[in-house]
Write a protein that holds these residues in place. Sequence first.
Motif, PDB file in Angstrom:
ATOM      1  N   SER A  21      53.192  32.084  33.982  1.00  0.00           N
ATOM      2  CA  SER A  21      53.282  32.373  35.416  1.00  0.00           C
ATOM      3  C   SER A  21      52.261  33.396  35.891  1.00  0.00           C
ATOM      4  CB  SER A  21      54.703  32.854  35.772  1.00  0.00           C
ATOM      5  OG  SER A  21      54.989  34.102  35.157  1.00  0.00           O
ATOM      6  N   ILE A  22      51.822  34.317  35.015  1.00  0.00           N
ATOM      7  CA  ILE A  22      50.845  35.314  35.471  1.00  0.00           C
ATOM      8  C   ILE A  22      49.437  34.719  35.584  1.00  0.00           C
ATOM      9  CG2 ILE A  22      52.140  37.321  34.678  1.00  0.00           C
ATOM     10  CD1 ILE A  22      50.299  37.440  32.235  1.00  0.00           C
ATOM     11  N   GLN A  23      49.301  33.436  35.205  1.00  0.00           N
ATOM     12  CA  GLN A  23      48.036  32.759  35.468  1.00  0.00           C
ATOM     13  C   GLN A  23      47.772  32.668  36.975  1.00  0.00           C
ATOM     14  OE1 GLN A  23      47.331  29.521  31.977  1.00  0.00           O
ATOM     15  NE2 GLN A  23      49.068  29.112  33.300  1.00  0.00           N
ATOM     16  N   PHE A  24      48.837  32.754  37.773  1.00  0.00           N
ATOM     17  CA  PHE A  24      48.689  32.692  39.219  1.00  0.00           C
ATOM     18  C   PHE A  24      47.748  33.790  39.713  1.00  0.00           C
ATOM     19  CE2 PHE A  24      50.155  33.702  43.592  1.00  0.00           C
ATOM     20  CZ  PHE A  24      49.870  32.485  44.175  1.00  0.00           C
ATOM     21  N   GLY A  25      47.883  34.994  39.146  1.00  0.00           N
ATOM     22  CA  GLY A  25      46.996  36.087  39.526  1.00  0.00           C
ATOM     23  C   GLY A  25      45.552  35.790  39.178  1.00  0.00           C
ATOM     24  N   ALA A  26      45.343  35.202  37.977  1.00  0.00           N
ATOM     25  CA  ALA A  26      43.990  34.843  37.558  1.00  0.00           C
ATOM     26  C   ALA A  26      43.403  33.765  38.468  1.00  0.00           C
ATOM     27  CB  ALA A  26      44.007  34.384  36.105  1.00  0.00           C
ATOM     28  N   ILE A  27      44.249  32.833  38.913  1.00  0.00           N
ATOM     29  CA  ILE A  27      43.809  31.783  39.839  1.00  0.00           C
ATOM     30  C   ILE A  27      43.257  32.411  41.114  1.00  0.00           C
ATOM     31  CG2 ILE A  27      44.578  29.893  41.347  1.00  0.00           C
ATOM     32  CD1 ILE A  27      46.803  29.373  39.279  1.00  0.00           C
ATOM     33  N   ILE A  43      55.588  40.531  39.313  1.00  0.00           N
ATOM     34  CA  ILE A  43      54.688  41.005  40.379  1.00  0.00           C
ATOM     35  C   ILE A  43      53.522  41.796  39.794  1.00  0.00           C
ATOM     36  CG2 ILE A  43      54.480  42.514  42.389  1.00  0.00           C
ATOM     37  CD1 ILE A  43      57.414  41.759  43.062  1.00  0.00           C
ATOM     38  N   ILE A  44      53.830  42.791  38.960  1.00  0.00           N
ATOM     39  CA  ILE A  44      52.785  43.641  38.387  1.00  0.00           C
ATOM     40  C   ILE A  44      51.877  42.826  37.473  1.00  0.00           C
ATOM     41  CG2 ILE A  44      52.355  45.566  36.809  1.00  0.00           C
ATOM     42  CD1 ILE A  44      54.751  46.978  38.016  1.00  0.00           C
ATOM     43  N   GLY A  45      52.462  41.899  36.709  1.00  0.00           N
ATOM     44  CA  GLY A  45      51.668  41.053  35.814  1.00  0.00           C
ATOM     45  C   GLY A  45      50.627  40.256  36.563  1.00  0.00           C
ATOM     46  N   ASN A  46      51.001  39.678  37.694  1.00  0.00           N
ATOM     47  CA  ASN A  46      50.062  38.886  38.480  1.00  0.00           C
ATOM     48  C   ASN A  46      48.994  39.756  39.138  1.00  0.00           C
ATOM     49  OD1 ASN A  46      50.591  35.832  38.745  1.00  0.00           O
ATOM     50  ND2 ASN A  46      52.650  36.705  38.770  1.00  0.00           N
ATOM     51  N   VAL A  47      49.380  40.920  39.619  1.00  0.00           N
ATOM     52  CA  VAL A  47      48.409  41.828  40.260  1.00  0.00           C
ATOM     53  C   VAL A  47      47.370  42.295  39.239  1.00  0.00           C
ATOM     54  CG1 VAL A  47      48.112  44.091  41.336  1.00  0.00           C
ATOM     55  CG2 VAL A  47      49.990  42.604  42.066  1.00  0.00           C
ATOM     56  N   VAL A  48      47.837  42.694  38.062  1.00  0.00           N
ATOM     57  CA  VAL A  48      46.922  43.171  37.014  1.00  0.00           C
ATOM     58  C   VAL A  48      46.010  42.043  36.535  1.00  0.00           C
ATOM     59  CG1 VAL A  48      46.803  44.055  34.647  1.00  0.00           C
ATOM     60  CG2 VAL A  48      48.438  45.041  36.270  1.00  0.00           C
ATOM     61  N   ALA A  49      46.572  40.848  36.323  1.00  0.00           N
ATOM     62  CA  ALA A  49      45.766  39.706  35.884  1.00  0.00           C
ATOM     63  C   ALA A  49      44.684  39.389  36.913  1.00  0.00           C
ATOM     64  CB  ALA A  49      46.653  38.487  35.656  1.00  0.00           C
ATOM     65  N   PHE A  50      45.014  39.495  38.193  1.00  0.00           N
ATOM     66  CA  PHE A  50      44.063  39.243  39.276  1.00  0.00           C
ATOM     67  C   PHE A  50      42.892  40.225  39.221  1.00  0.00           C
ATOM     68  CE2 PHE A  50      42.700  40.566  43.564  1.00  0.00           C
ATOM     69  CZ  PHE A  50      42.139  39.381  44.015  1.00  0.00           C
ATOM     70  N   ILE A  51      43.196  41.510  39.121  1.00  0.00           N
ATOM     71  CA  ILE A  51      42.161  42.546  39.146  1.00  0.00           C
ATOM     72  C   ILE A  51      41.252  42.435  37.919  1.00  0.00           C
ATOM     73  CG2 ILE A  51      41.752  45.039  39.039  1.00  0.00           C
ATOM     74  CD1 ILE A  51      44.418  45.360  40.615  1.00  0.00           C
ATOM     75  N   VAL A  52      41.849  42.284  36.746  1.00  0.00           N
ATOM     76  CA  VAL A  52      41.069  42.222  35.511  1.00  0.00           C
ATOM     77  C   VAL A  52      40.209  40.952  35.475  1.00  0.00           C
ATOM     78  CG1 VAL A  52      41.197  42.096  32.992  1.00  0.00           C
ATOM     79  CG2 VAL A  52      42.745  43.611  34.239  1.00  0.00           C
ATOM     80  N   ALA A  53      40.752  39.830  35.942  1.00  0.00           N
ATOM     81  CA  ALA A  53      40.002  38.568  35.941  1.00  0.00           C
ATOM     82  C   ALA A  53      38.780  38.642  36.848  1.00  0.00           C
ATOM     83  CB  ALA A  53      40.908  37.407  36.364  1.00  0.00           C
ATOM     84  N   LEU A  54      38.871  39.377  37.956  1.00  0.00           N
ATOM     85  CA  LEU A  54      37.716  39.538  38.847  1.00  0.00           C
ATOM     86  C   LEU A  54      36.510  40.077  38.084  1.00  0.00           C
ATOM     87  CD1 LEU A  54      39.271  41.141  42.077  1.00  0.00           C
ATOM     88  CD2 LEU A  54      38.225  38.880  41.911  1.00  0.00           C
ATOM     89  N   VAL A  55      36.761  41.091  37.272  1.00  0.00           N
ATOM     90  CA  VAL A  55      35.686  41.721  36.497  1.00  0.00           C
ATOM     91  C   VAL A  55      35.226  40.793  35.376  1.00  0.00           C
ATOM     92  CG1 VAL A  55      35.064  43.704  35.064  1.00  0.00           C
ATOM     93  CG2 VAL A  55      36.608  44.006  37.016  1.00  0.00           C
ATOM     94  N   ALA A  56      36.183  40.174  34.687  1.00  0.00           N
ATOM     95  CA  ALA A  56      35.868  39.336  33.526  1.00  0.00           C
ATOM     96  C   ALA A  56      34.998  38.137  33.902  1.00  0.00           C
ATOM     97  CB  ALA A  56      37.158  38.862  32.860  1.00  0.00           C
ATOM     98  N   VAL A  57      35.293  37.508  35.035  1.00  0.00           N
ATOM     99  CA  VAL A  57      34.538  36.316  35.449  1.00  0.00           C
ATOM    100  C   VAL A  57      33.080  36.657  35.707  1.00  0.00           C
ATOM    101  CG1 VAL A  57      34.242  34.646  37.315  1.00  0.00           C
ATOM    102  CG2 VAL A  57      36.503  35.027  36.357  1.00  0.00           C
TER     103      VAL A  57
END
Length: 272
Positions: free
Chosen positions: A48-54, A224-238
């Motif tokens: 489910s935290i893939q949603f943040g990465a999406i 909630i926190i899992g998706n927010v963190v995944a979103f922020i970290v993925a921005l940098v990683a991509v």
Amino acid sequence: MDLLQALIIAIVEGLTEYLPISSTAHMGFTAALMGMEESEFLKMFQVSIQFGAILSIVALYWKKFFDFTNLTFYFKLAFSVIPALVLGYFFDDKIEAVLGNQIAISSVLVVGGIVLLFADKWFKNPTILDEKEITIKNGIAIGFWQCLAMMPGTSRSAASIIGGMAQGLSRKAAAEFSFFLAVPTMLAVTVYSIFVKTWGKGTATEMKGYEMILQDQDHITFFIIGNVVAFIVALVAVKTFINVLTKYGFKFWGWYRIVVGIGLLLYFYSAK
């Protein structure tokens, strides 16, 4: 699971989702190394935290995703995602059965790393340098390549990027189309895991994903926190991945997979 463990898994998801090293494998290894007990909520949380990465891809490429004058782009993604949706639906139980087998996943990590070592040599003369040149036929072929990632440890990113290069795409074009294709693919997987899939089938604790999330306040917080963190970290990683891939190719990621995979094989064998 506690909050610190949820944060660590979310960071791992954000770092690895779009790299050719398998986010599923890395989240599974991380949970195992932290001594976390395998549970239905943990498995659902990792999906489910893939949603943040999406959302990170939508944010980075918002002009592409919200250019409603370019309907061909949406058609390409719609056709390209069909293989994964169909095969994923039929093989869901088999995929889930492998998720806890760290030795099998470590082995796939090593094999995939060996493939990446040779990927740049196999596809040296790209003919497609931009997404606009990709046809629906190319997209469907890449969609089938993406299905290889149904085996945990393969990496959806690696499978779809190599599939793109096999269709004549440059490394950068293949990576970007892999990102674009991830949005409908992972959105479908996330929606399915939260609202459709019944977790813990055949047990006294059968639940939908959203029921597990709403089960208590901690689960809501983790989600909630899992998706927010995944979103922020993925921005940098991509952004980092695109630069590294364009300059250096796949070799670094291939050696990374091999070294990490062998190390984890030794660890999990000794822990048996």
